[in-house]
Design an enzyme around this catalytic site. Sequence first.
Site, PDB file in Angstrom:
ATOM      1  N   GLU A   3       8.321 -84.351-129.487  1.00 57.76           N
ATOM      2  CA  GLU A   3       9.148 -85.358-130.282  1.00 57.76           C
ATOM      3  C   GLU A   3       8.040 -86.682-130.198  1.00 57.76           C
ATOM      4  O   GLU A   3       7.768 -87.209-129.225  1.00 57.76           O
ATOM      5  CB  GLU A   3      10.536 -85.748-129.411  1.00 57.76           C
ATOM      6  CG  GLU A   3      11.078 -86.799-130.077  1.00 57.76           C
ATOM      7  CD  GLU A   3      11.987 -87.365-128.866  1.00 57.76           C
ATOM      8  OE1 GLU A   3      12.496 -86.813-128.133  1.00 57.76           O
ATOM      9  OE2 GLU A   3      12.506 -88.784-129.174  1.00 57.76           O
ATOM     10  N   SER A  47      14.920 -97.049-135.346  1.00 54.59           N
ATOM     11  CA  SER A  47      14.939 -96.257-134.193  1.00 54.59           C
ATOM     12  C   SER A  47      16.478 -95.857-133.504  1.00 54.59           C
ATOM     13  O   SER A  47      17.219 -96.428-134.526  1.00 54.59           O
ATOM     14  CB  SER A  47      13.971 -96.950-132.965  1.00 54.59           C
ATOM     15  OG  SER A  47      14.939 -98.398-133.037  1.00 54.59           O
ATOM     16  N   GLY A  82      22.411 -98.137-103.981  1.00 50.12           N
ATOM     17  CA  GLY A  82      23.799 -98.185-103.441  1.00 50.12           C
ATOM     18  C   GLY A  82      24.099 -97.722-101.874  1.00 50.12           C
ATOM     19  O   GLY A  82      24.930 -97.860-101.535  1.00 50.12           O
ATOM     20  N   GLU A 141      21.773 -87.897-110.221  1.00 52.88           N
ATOM     21  CA  GLU A 141      22.227 -87.850-111.573  1.00 52.88           C
ATOM     22  C   GLU A 141      20.869 -87.003-112.396  1.00 52.88           C
ATOM     23  O   GLU A 141      21.419 -86.826-113.423  1.00 52.88           O
ATOM     24  CB  GLU A 141      22.273 -89.305-112.015  1.00 52.88           C
ATOM     25  CG  GLU A 141      21.073 -90.401-112.121  1.00 52.88           C
ATOM     26  CD  GLU A 141      20.744 -90.988-110.873  1.00 52.88           C
ATOM     27  OE1 GLU A 141      20.966 -90.420-109.812  1.00 52.88           O
ATOM     28  OE2 GLU A 141      20.018 -91.954-110.936  1.00 52.88           O
ATOM     29  N   CYS A 164      20.971 -94.493-104.134  1.00 54.18           N
ATOM     30  CA  CYS A 164      19.430 -95.009-103.758  1.00 54.18           C
ATOM     31  C   CYS A 164      19.746 -96.657-103.221  1.00 54.18           C
ATOM     32  O   CYS A 164      20.326 -96.763-102.200  1.00 54.18           O
ATOM     33  CB  CYS A 164      18.757 -95.025-105.085  1.00 54.18           C
ATOM     34  SG  CYS A 164      16.907 -95.040-104.525  1.00 54.18           S
ATOM     35  N   LYS A 189      16.844 -88.881-132.031  1.00 54.46           N
ATOM     36  CA  LYS A 189      15.504 -87.921-132.016  1.00 54.46           C
ATOM     37  C   LYS A 189      15.723 -87.083-130.770  1.00 54.46           C
ATOM     38  O   LYS A 189      15.404 -85.774-131.023  1.00 54.46           O
ATOM     39  CB  LYS A 189      14.152 -88.455-132.346  1.00 54.46           C
ATOM     40  CG  LYS A 189      13.893 -88.678-133.590  1.00 54.46           C
ATOM     41  CD  LYS A 189      12.515 -89.152-133.617  1.00 54.46           C
ATOM     42  CE  LYS A 189      11.852 -89.965-132.764  1.00 54.46           C
ATOM     43  NZ  LYS A 189      11.812 -91.378-132.742  1.00 54.46           N
ATOM     44  N   HIS A 236      18.113 -89.730-106.319  1.00 47.69           N
ATOM     45  CA  HIS A 236      18.737 -89.692-107.540  1.00 47.69           C
ATOM     46  C   HIS A 236      19.372 -88.405-108.150  1.00 47.69           C
ATOM     47  O   HIS A 236      18.839 -87.668-108.883  1.00 47.69           O
ATOM     48  CB  HIS A 236      17.869 -90.191-108.630  1.00 47.69           C
ATOM     49  CG  HIS A 236      17.757 -91.655-108.393  1.00 47.69           C
ATOM     50  ND1 HIS A 236      18.375 -92.929-108.958  1.00 47.69           N
ATOM     51  CD2 HIS A 236      16.373 -92.150-107.814  1.00 47.69           C
ATOM     52  CE1 HIS A 236      17.687 -93.949-108.587  1.00 47.69           C
ATOM     53  NE2 HIS A 236      16.576 -93.611-107.683  1.00 47.69           N
TER      54      HIS A 236
HETATM   55  N1  GLN Z   1      15.095-101.310-104.659  1.00 44.72           N
HETATM   56  C1  GLN Z   1      15.310 -99.876-103.723  1.00 44.72           C
HETATM   57  C2  GLN Z   1      13.748 -99.561-103.342  1.00 44.72           C
HETATM   58  O1  GLN Z   1      12.988 -99.579-103.757  1.00 44.72           O
HETATM   59  C3  GLN Z   1      16.043 -99.120-104.426  1.00 44.72           C
HETATM   60  C4  GLN Z   1      15.468 -98.382-105.606  1.00 44.72           C
HETATM   61  C5  GLN Z   1      16.332 -97.553-106.380  1.00 44.72           C
HETATM   62  O2  GLN Z   1      17.496 -97.775-106.426  1.00 44.72           O
HETATM   63  N2  GLN Z   1      15.743 -96.764-107.291  1.00 44.72           N
HETATM   64  O3  GLN Z   1      14.150 -98.802-102.185  1.00 44.72           O
END
Ligand code: GLN
Length: 532
Positions: free
Chosen positions: A142, A14, A380, A506, A378, A18, A504
């Site tokens: 895949e 693995s 953070g 990202e 999040c 892929k 998020h």
């Molecule tokens: N633990 C936090 C929450 O549930 C943040 C989750 C995360 O960072 N994806 O709100």
Amino acid sequence: MPTKYIFITGGVLSSLGKGLAAASIANLLESQNFKIGMLKLDPYLNIDPGTMNPFQHGEIYVTDDGAETDLDLGHYYRFTNTFLSKLSNATSGQIYHEVIKKERKGDYLGKTVQVIPHITDEIKKRILLASKQKKVDFIFIEVGGTVGDIESLPFLEAIRQFKLENNNSINIHLTYVPFIKSALEFKTKPTQQSTQILRGIGIIPEIILCRCEKQLSDDIKSKISLFCNVKKENVIEAKDVKKSIYEVPLEFHKQGIDKKICHFFKIKYRSTNLTEWKSFVQKIKNPKEKIKIAIVGKYLNYRDAYKSIYEALLHTAYHNYLDIDIKKIESDKLANLKNLKQVHGILIPGGFGKRGWEGKILACKYAREKKIPFFGICLGMQALIVEFARNILKLKKANSTEMDPKTKYPVISLMIEQKKIENLGGTMRLGAYICSLKKKTKIAKIYQTNEISERHRHRYEFNNEYKKLFEEKDIIFSGILKNKTLCEIVEIKNHPCMFGVQFHPEFKSKPLSPHPLFNFFIKKALECKKKG
Ligand code: GLN
């Protein structure tokens, strides 16, 4: 044009890439202006990876419609413009669940329910469903895992049947060709054997991708061709790239894999427009400066746990002609802030649970006081809020109720009425939500719009009862859930770059169009470096 099906399987071991190979070939077909679709089939029995530990599974990639999926979908997103949804990832768990539900309803009319044909029929149905969610010319399917695994057998059997029933299909098999130093030779046996396993199941691959450390000689290619029953020109090298995975499509293009696929399906090869991708790769090779960014998190030993964060940082830096040194800092070991010296930016990614939480708060304090560019994602963002509450609002033990359910000052708490958690999947705010941006804020300037859509995966939220207190002290709530009150973005006034987002970003950053927030953060990190 009727949809063509490109199956990607993997052999020998693995982690050969892929997902990356599928995404790279898809990128090449897309640059010929074909419409492409992607599907990842995962042989494990979990319904989705959402409840798996990041060390087990790596990042959970979230789609707009809120599916928690395999991280390969992140590669698909970054390398192509494909549409991704819950139909883009199917697990054995989902397939079996569907079949068992039907059995209970009596849909099988008293027949014995078996892997063949009932499970394999369901797999074929998922392939067709994925290929029909948008009209596509090619769909890549895949199969996770390695041929020879017991769990992947039903998937391979379904592919065999699919190829028989549908002659618009091709199989690309990715294997490993090790270079054995003591013998000073490449060894083709593992490739021969994994192709034999496939042939034993009734699948003869049309193209073999050979993952290898360096260029394969002509003889080796001839040998693989002969023993694996694949035309020699269809033995393709997947050589380790020098610096970045973004070079992979170009390496495949040099060997004409896109042409060979068109040739196989007897469709006219259109010329490939790779100008933008090539100039991006050129930037990677010629960086002008190097910046150092710290990620303060807790799954850092496992490379894949923050996959999209790493990729977003890397490609945004490359986009800006920068090289980047990502310093991984385990937050539960951050008693000593020495580790944060000499970094030009601090990023706290998403996460769950108490371990390492206080270290993250310490990192926020350091970034705020030293005016180091800071990006909280999040969890953070939640750390940024708690730190501010404790040290500026002087709410001494302020906390998130996730970390301390009895805290006196629950600045982060469960805002949405939560049902008693029985089914751990599905209790989070998941997927895309529209967020309205406050005019004239830094964030609105960065996004250059009033409304954005970003993806979520969390349970806890900023507690609006404290909003006024924060606003009185230099915090701006610059993004609010549309038509509601939930806080989605906070920024700190009087700081060159300190913001946190409940979502998020990202997941939506791509090499040719880095996410605006990552772009801003990286630019500010460069400024920070230049100021010294
Ligand atoms: N633990 C936090 C929450 O549930 C943040 C989750 C995360 O960072 N994806 O709100």
